[in-house]
Design an enzyme around this catalytic site. Sequence first.
Site, short mmCIF file in Angstrom:
data_model
loop_
_atom_site.label_atom_id
_atom_site.label_comp_id
_atom_site.label_asym_id
_atom_site.label_seq_id
_atom_site.Cartn_x
_atom_site.Cartn_y
_atom_site.Cartn_z
N ASP A 130 0.83 -1.19 0.00
CA ASP A 130 0.00 0.00 0.00
C ASP A 130 0.87 1.25 0.00
OD1 ASP A 130 -2.69 1.23 0.36
OD2 ASP A 130 -1.84 1.90 2.26
N GLU A 147 0.98 -0.10 -4.96
CA GLU A 147 -0.04 0.90 -5.27
C GLU A 147 0.66 2.24 -5.46
OE1 GLU A 147 -3.44 3.69 -3.31
OE2 GLU A 147 -1.84 2.77 -2.15
#
Length: 514
Positions: free
Chosen positions: A244, A274
């Site tokens: 993330d 991400e």
Amino acid sequence: MADSEQKPTPENMTMMQAFEWYVPDDKKHWKRLHDQAAQLKATGVDNIWIPPGCKASSPSGNGYDIYDLYDLGEFDQKGGKGTKWGTKEELLALASKANEVGLGIYWDAVLNHKAAADHKERCEAQEVDENDRTKTVSDPYEINAWLGFDFPGRGDKYSEQKYHWYHFSGTDYNADNNKTAIYKILGDKTKGWAQSGDVDSEKGNYDYLMFADLDYSHPEVEADVMNWGVWLSKEITLKGIRFDAVKHFSEDFLRKFITSMDETHGEGWFFVGEFWKDSLDDMSRYLERMGKKFSLFDAPLVYNFSQMSKTENADLRKVFDNTLVAIEPVNAVTLVMNHDTQPHQALEAPIEGFFKPLAYALILLRNSGYPCLFYGDMYGIDPAGTAQSIPPACGGALPDLVLARKLYAYGEQQDYFDYATCIGWVRLGTWDKKWGCAVVLSNAGPGEKRMWVGDMHAGEVWTDVLGWEQGEVTIGNDGFGVFTCPGVSLSVWVNKDAEGREKFGKFDADIYKS
């Protein structure tokens, strides 16, 4: 070369994000995925990206509000034992079942920050400009911030590391005056934000994202998170990690982390980050710096899908213009939706529903990229009705598109991108995956393409595996066929006697049945 001497054609691989933002908060998600594992594998899903399974700031947290990396739903902390998704025992049962059926698991690692500290600590800090974190907007002064993490429910099990103000580079709240701002933490053991070039340059320096921002220049932080990676992979059978917010924390640390995981478990782990940005140059440079042992989600492709779905008679021939998959086909994870792009209550859908079947065909049935399905498109979003209830995408046909990829989308690809609102392509098959397929899609009226599928298919009768286009196409002696599709739709043509045709239309999307 005889067939027996030829190498088998590698299977097409597909991953699925196995959650959405509004999954019911009933602690049964691990159980539901356990029960779906065999069906997903049979449909053509090879790996699932599961939600962050570490303890969040509350029992309802989706995990991005992460509290304790080492608590996978095992300890009574932050309001309960289990996470929103279930207990550690249920997570281990899911991992065991997935391993049994050959379904890989990717962990969602939230390594940028911590939330819900156990106590406040005083430290020196300085307010910075929200839009340019390199600019200070106050003199240094002492704040009282939630930066002390003791993990009382877990104690010293798995890790003795506790976290204090000097393990963080920034925070967003001063309890002395109840002021919310972006505070750069100062002091002997920290030097402000991560060095330029080690995080993204958006907002001057994008080290700070939210909550208490971890400082990876501190050796105790680096050592503890490196230890966690090795520990996690021994606790749970994994095939890879989704990271993330990689724009916001140290690239140097992430390279070390990936190297450590490779050394611990051998090559072959899958890593995806991400990096949600529309700058293709920034994404490509990031992959280069990561040594290409890494993939990124193709955000520019999602932007193209969104724009085309909102533009009447959009030029489909330009769908891959300025996308990651066009320039980095091996390192691009292609997608249509994810939890960050799904509609939130009254917000407009980023990709109109009519366009989703076309978009999914474009990522699933072509030869570049690693496609990622979205749980909300496979199963629907929030059937309990607490937000905005949305049925499965593609009229329920998405699992059939996945199955078509697994069974038929092999071999040389020939494109028929010769008309703005109707495009097509053919996959010619291989020596051991011989069936091939022909795809036609239109974002306007009914479409038609005369395409060559190979004279080895002469005389065969092909039909649409989706059943959206009726009729049959007999392949001519020259290997050509005239393939059609309905208006604002698509068709996937395959030999009607091809192996696996009986498997279509069998997926049960009712994941919430009692």
